[in-house]
Write an enzyme that holds these catalytic residues in place. Structure first.
Site, short mmCIF file in Angstrom:
data_model
loop_
_atom_site.label_atom_id
_atom_site.label_comp_id
_atom_site.label_asym_id
_atom_site.label_seq_id
_atom_site.Cartn_x
_atom_site.Cartn_y
_atom_site.Cartn_z
N HIS A 18 -27.12 69.68 -109.69
CA HIS A 18 -26.90 70.66 -108.42
C HIS A 18 -26.91 69.26 -107.30
O HIS A 18 -28.00 68.56 -107.18
CB HIS A 18 -28.48 71.40 -107.99
CG HIS A 18 -28.00 72.01 -106.88
ND1 HIS A 18 -27.16 72.68 -106.13
CD2 HIS A 18 -29.06 71.89 -105.72
CE1 HIS A 18 -27.33 72.92 -104.96
NE2 HIS A 18 -28.40 72.66 -104.76
N ASP A 20 -26.64 68.53 -103.70
CA ASP A 20 -26.74 68.53 -102.13
C ASP A 20 -26.06 67.08 -101.73
O ASP A 20 -26.82 65.97 -101.79
CB ASP A 20 -28.11 68.82 -101.57
CG ASP A 20 -28.79 69.73 -102.35
OD1 ASP A 20 -28.41 71.06 -102.12
OD2 ASP A 20 -29.80 69.76 -103.27
N ASP A 129 -28.15 78.05 -105.91
CA ASP A 129 -29.33 77.89 -104.80
C ASP A 129 -29.19 78.16 -103.58
O ASP A 129 -30.05 77.58 -102.66
CB ASP A 129 -29.49 76.05 -105.07
CG ASP A 129 -30.80 75.71 -104.49
OD1 ASP A 129 -31.76 76.33 -104.55
OD2 ASP A 129 -30.71 74.64 -103.71
N HIS A 326 -25.82 74.27 -97.50
CA HIS A 326 -26.96 75.10 -97.23
C HIS A 326 -28.26 74.16 -96.60
O HIS A 326 -28.92 74.65 -95.77
CB HIS A 326 -27.62 76.01 -98.44
CG HIS A 326 -27.68 75.19 -99.64
ND1 HIS A 326 -26.81 74.72 -100.35
CD2 HIS A 326 -29.09 75.09 -100.47
CE1 HIS A 326 -27.61 74.00 -101.34
NE2 HIS A 326 -28.84 74.13 -101.44
#
Length: 648
Positions: A18, A20, A129, A326
């Site tokens: 994941h 970010d 997520d 996000h």
């Protein structure tokens, strides 16, 4: 001799990370880590040590990688073509409640164009997520031909396979964060840990289970295949197979119709939805709403007059989407990350305003906001600066000289508008009414906040403070908190400017209605959705005592509008509201100083690193703007332009 054969359930495992782009480290810091992580992934694919890799449902991380490693593009395209590397469909993993429909569609439009250019043809709406899930997202996926979705947060007790507003959807029961194969544990310990988690997934699954292997910014273990082979020998009930999510969808394709869900996914009884992020760093939300609206208007105008700005519009949307990831728009990253967000927002404003003004000058139309050396009838001066008229600035055959500089007025169109709204201040109270007898009271309140950028930290038995109202004179309401400027028109517009000197507080405007509020109508993806509430619920009486619980609240996200009982509020970047009894409260500011407070009373375990972020306190100058009127939810769109005057 009777031989008993134990049938094992098949676990479809997929390798992922994941990613970010920016969070508790800044973008360039994380990108250096990305080079190491993805170099390793490509090496494992080349040496056939792993069958495939799922790159988090977005393409921005791949582009960030290839910008530094352009020599790897050929091998990347090869693995995508061979269906061993899966990318897209999104450009970035944007938040679903703080972005609007236009931006989300642009996210897919840009992401899928890039993905298809690289040769990817299989797509899943991968939302592992994001902090809960909008009920309007499946409709947008279907518009782009995507019929599969993966979700996690906000699902409550929903089974592994279900139909989410018409789309076959997988609920990651135990989440995407499965870093067990990287842990310093023996194979036996890993097998025991996996059995416990697989048992919980199996409770909500059939004969096939889906297991993500990976975590935030985590690389793949070089011996992952060998580890799985050894673990399988110790698992009596399960057989883990390294594959990809597409095989899982095919295996369980007949299960999705057995459970259908046609609402949003914001149940935090099983997973954190981190809803305090709707109001963390209010300035980011204000920038985001303004940029989203401005860019949409610039795009509509340039499409009307010939599409000559298509490339720069796409560039600006990429800047916006990077900010809407996000951990960016939610405000839960480091101060340096969010400073970069603001720089991107300022660039978007520059681009959008320039496109609108160039088109206005070329095609001779008026906008609600204009700049001029001369005053224009029906336009009101809202500011003045020393500069040069835009007609000269945008003329490529001329350059401004000293003699061209003069006082330039920024003007706003104020049409003559009849209104039946009345605002009165008497006996220290503010009342709004109309000719039909509707009447509400308006208050300004604040509460202590011992939380963080993820969750408002409610303090037990905190009854808050209510601002004292001193006077209403010359369209200024003087209060003990701040002064409020009032402007009358089709709606009543409020502008609050103040120097915040208080840390760790929640500031709200409170609208006291006639009856307890059991339902609201708020904007979500450019449509109005209905939410139901228990007006008697009090989060301060339900703060968690056990580990792993996030308190249920009566807070909810909105984009620009919220209404109830024939009354509505349109805001400029205030994106959170709360229900208490007969009161609708809209958050003006939430000031906190840490990404994740391990002692947050509203969430009994950390949600991220305890990094101090003093700029999230938003000390110093702050501004909040909103408009109010009595109108039904289906009419809210006509009021939007009253506080978004950049509309061309």
């Amino acid at each position: 001799m009777l031989q008993i054969v134990i049938m094992k359930k098949t676990v479809i495992a997929y390798l992922h990370t994941h990613w970010d782009r920016e969070w508790y480290r800044e973008f360039e810091v994380f990108r250096l880590r990305l080079l190491r992580v993805f170099d390793n992934v490509l090496n494992l694919l080349e040496t056939n040590k792993i069958p495939s890799f799922y790159f988090d449902g977005q393409v921005s991380a791949l582009l960030d990688y290839l910008e530094i490693r352009p020599e790897k593009e050929e091998i990347v395209r090869k693995f995508i073509k061979e269906k061993r590397l899966f990318i897209g469909p999104c450009y970035t993993l944007v938040d679903e409640f703080l972005t609007d429909k236009t931006a989300f569609e642009k996210n897919l439009e840009i992401g899928m164009k890039i993905s298809k250019d690289f040769g990817c043809t299989n797509f899943i709406g991968y939302l592992a997520d994001t902090f809960g899930h909008s009920q309007n997202i499946p409709k947008i996926f279907k518009k782009f031909g995507i019929d599969k979705c993966v979700v996690w947060r906000g699902c409550g007790d929903i089974p592994s396979e279900f139909r989410f507003n018409g789309i076959d959807t997988v609920n990651l029961i135990r989440g995407y964060f499965m870093d067990i194969f990287s842990a310093p544990m023996t194979i036996k310990q890993k097998a025991e840990w996996l059995k416990g988690n697989l048992d919980k997934i199996a409770e909500k699954s059939g004969n096939y289970l889906l297991l993500p292997i990976g975590a935030d910014h985590l690389g793949v273990e070089p011996d992952i295949a060998e580890q799985i082979e050894q673990v399988n020998k110790l698992l009596n009930d399960y057989e883990i197979k390294l594959s990809n999510p597409f095989e899982y969808f095919e295996l369980v394709k007949n299960n999705f119709s057995q459970y259908e869900w046609d609402n949003e996914l914001r149940d935090n009884s099983k997973t954190f939805i981190l809803q305090g992020s709707y109001s963390a760093r209010t300035k980011l939300k204000q920038y985001n709403i303004k940029c989203t609206y401005l860019l949409e208007q610039a795009n509509k105008l340039q499409q009307k007059y010939g599409n000559e700005y298509n490339s720069i519009i796409e560039y600006a949307y990429k800047l916006l989407l990077k900010n809407q990831a996000h951990d960016g728009i939610c405000g839960c990253s480091t101060d340096l990350v969010h400073r970069e967000n603001i720089t991107r927002y300022e660039k978007i404003i520059q681009i959008a305003n320039t496109i609108i003004e160039e088109l206005r000058l070329k095609h001779k139309f008026k906008t609600l906001i204009m700049q001029s050396k001369e005053l224009i009838p029906e336009y009101k001066i809202i500011s003045k600066h020393f500069g040069v008229e835009n007609s000269l600035l945008y003329n490529t055959q001329k350059i401004p000289v000293t003699e061209d500089f003069a006082d330039i007025y920024t003007l706003k169109y104020f049409p003559a508008t009849k209104t039946d709204l009345k605002l009165e201040v008497r006996n220290g109270q503010i009342f709004l009414s109309n000719d039909n007898g509707k009447r509400i009271q308006i208050e300004f309140v604040r509460f202590k906040d011992e939380g963080d950028t993820y969750n408002f930290g409610a303090v037990e038995n905190d009854f808050g403070e209510t601002a004292e109202i001193y006077s209403f004179k010359n369209n200024i309401i003087k209060t003990s908190f701040f002064d409020v400027q009032v402007e009358f028109g089709k709606t009543i517009n409020f502008k609050i400017e103040w120097e915040n000197k208080l840390k760790n507080h929640l500031w709200q405007v409170k609208f006291n209605m006639k009856n307890p509020i059991t339902e609201t109508y708020s904007e979500d993806m450019n449509t109005v959705i209905k939410r139901e509430f228990n007006p008697d619920y009090d989060m301060r009486k339900n703060l968690p005592r056990e580990r792993g619980i996030e308190v249920k609240t009566n807070f909810a996200p909105m984009q620009r509008y919220v209404g109830t009982q024939g009354f509505g509020v349109v805001t400029q970047g205030l994106t959170e509201y709360e229900i208490k009894g007969k009161s609708l409260l809209v958050t003006l500011l939430r000031s906190v100083g840490v990404i994740s407070n391990p002692n947050n009373p509203s969430r009994s375990t950390p949600a991220g690193p305890p990094i101090e972020v003093p700029e999230a306190q938003q000390l110093g100058y702050n501004c909040a703007e909103f408009s109010v009127a009595f109108f039904e939810e289906e009419n809210y769109q006509e009021y939007i332009e009253t506080i978004f005057p950049e509309m061309g």
